[in-house]
Design a protein around this motif. Structure first.
Motif: not given
Ligand SMILES: Nc1ccn([C@@H]2O[C@H](COP(=O)(O)OP(=O)(O)OP(=O)(O)O)[C@@H](O)[C@H]2O)c(=O)n1
Length: 407
Positions: A44, A94, A115, A121, A162, A165, A169
């Motif tokens: 996306h 955060y 980080r 990810n 996280r 998360r 995941f």
């Molecule tokens: N609490 C978080 C949120 C995000 N990220 C980092 O930021 C990237 C983008 O975050 P997000 O768009 O929220 O999630 P996605 O991993 O892209 O997953 P999705 O779009 O499927 O929700 C993540 O892959 C990760 O590297 C992170 O480290 N910690």
């Protein structure tokens, strides 16, 4: 490792990377879109990370929007498309809704990837297709493993969300959470108390809709995370029940997910409202869940009338889906047929309206007005009156006469 073919979304964004590189900075695709590409899934949002500071990014491109300048995020507008571009950074805690409180910009990709939450990810993709994998994320992708980058505890201290998360995941991707990461979730679950409930809601909803929700719910229970989720403290048995139901079939509708959860928790419509409000759900979702639950709870004790079926209204599809997944010994198809055959499905479909009462029967708006319409609506739904104007006018006249005699 080098990707031979990039998905269309990356190809469209390549000129952006190249332009930043041309200005003497580094730029990479990062985050979920890289992970999903490697998994062969559709992507996306394309996220870009760069060594250029925000003002440097803005100097390179003509059209930009300051979407999160304090956190290093600038949106670059290109050919009608927006690209979130974030300066390499490290971060602290955060407390805010979605952005970290403080960030420090850095010039090195390695520090930025360090980080990030999980190894899968923390992959970066260069404009030439090279995948930068500093933490064995590729191996974890292949082995279907969710593992924190570096020390899990540190990552969860930076952002306790996280932990949710990781569970989300594991549900979405069907991956296992690696043992040390899982242990760190168990040890630090209480940190979720510091996280805005809206953020937790987003992750928990995604978890409920994932394909491996059964596993994720069991891990949620095993780590005790549920004890820090609103209204789910000590609801182990109900959550196991939910996990078992969701094992049968993946659901794709947010309302169905929450209706099923509240149903499994054995909540009344009123209690469900309090529960869903504590999760900061929209009034719209709450309304649908309430009417569905009312019907389902009624079905637990006895059959329902056509009037009750009618009152569920637009919530009917979600409700029937929950019924299908539940253990109630009632066929959703028979209710579906009954619902389809209702003479009317909404008030507006009544063959007589307020205007008719005023014009034809000279009835003035007032309490009697509402009573007449409500009585006709009920009788039509229950099949006691045909939905036909002359029939309804006659019935209205009788109701009015009786009311006047009663006075
Ligand atoms: N609490 C978080 C949120 C995000 N990220 C980092 O930021 C990237 C983008 O975050 P997000 O768009 O929220 O999630 P996605 O991993 O892209 O997953 P999705 O779009 O499927 O929700 C993540 O892959 C990760 O590297 C992170 O480290 N910690």
């Amino acid at each position: 490792m080098k990707l031979q073919q990039l998905p269309q979304e990356f190809i469209a964004a390549l000129p952006i990377l190249e332009k930043i590189e041309g200005a003497g900075y580094e730029a990479y695709f990062v985050g979920g879109s890289v992970r999903d590409t490697l998994l062969g899934k559709p992507i996306h949002d394309v996220d870009i990370a760069t060594s250029a500071f925000p003002k440097e990014v803005k100097a390179i491109f003509e059209h930009t929007v300051d979407t999160g300048i304090k956190h290093g995020t600038v949106m670059i507008l290109d050919q009608g498309q927006g690209y979130e571009t974030t300066t390499f950074r490290t971060e602290s805690t955060y407390t805010d809704f979605r952005r970290p409180d403080e960030v420090t910009f850095v010039r090195s990709l390695a520090e930025d990837l360090q980080r990030r939450d999980f190894t899968i990810n923390a992959l970066a993709l260069k404009s030439d297709g090279e995948v930068i994998d500093l933490f064995d994320g590729l191996k974890d992708l292949t082995d279907h493993r969710i593992r924190a980058v570096g020390k899990a505890e540190e990552r969860f201290f930076e952002d306790a969300l996280r932990m949710m998360r990781a569970l989300r995941f594991s549900s979405q991707l069907g991956f296992e959470i690696e043992a040390t990461t899982l242990q760190a979730i168990q040890d630090n679950a209480a940190l979720l108390n510091n996280i805005a409930v809206e953020r937790i809601n987003t992750e928990f909803t995604k978890l409920l809709l994932g394909k491996n929700v059964w596993y994720a719910i069991l891990e949620l229970l095993r780590t005790g995370v549920h004890n820090y989720l609103p209204g789910l403290e000590n609801s182990d048995i109900d959550l196991v029940g939910l996990a078992d139901l969701l094992k049968q079939e993946q659901i794709d509708d947010v309302t169905v997910a929450w209706m099923l959860l509240t149903f499994e928790l054995g909540l009344t419509a009123d209690d469900a409202q309090i529960f869903l409000k504590s999760w900061k759900h929209s009034n719209e979702l709450i309304k649908v869940v309430r009417s569905g639950l009312r019907l389902l709870n009624q079905l637990r004790i006895k059959d329902v009338t056509d009037w009750q079926l009618y009152q569920v209204g637009t919530a009917i599809q979600a409700t029937l889906k929950v019924l299908d997944l539940s253990e109630l010994p009632i066929e959703s198809t028979s209710l579906q047929v009954r619902y389809e055959q209702l003479p009317i499905k909404e008030k507006q479909a009544l063959a007589l309206n307020g205007g008719d009462l005023t014009k034809t029967l000279a009835l003035k708006p007032g309490p009697l007005f509402g009573k007449v319409l409500a009585t006709l609506e009920y009788k039509v739904v229950m099949g006691e009156l045909a939905n036909d104007k002359p029939v309804l006018l006659k019935a209205a006249t009788t109701i009015i006469q009786k009311d006047q005699q009663g006075k």
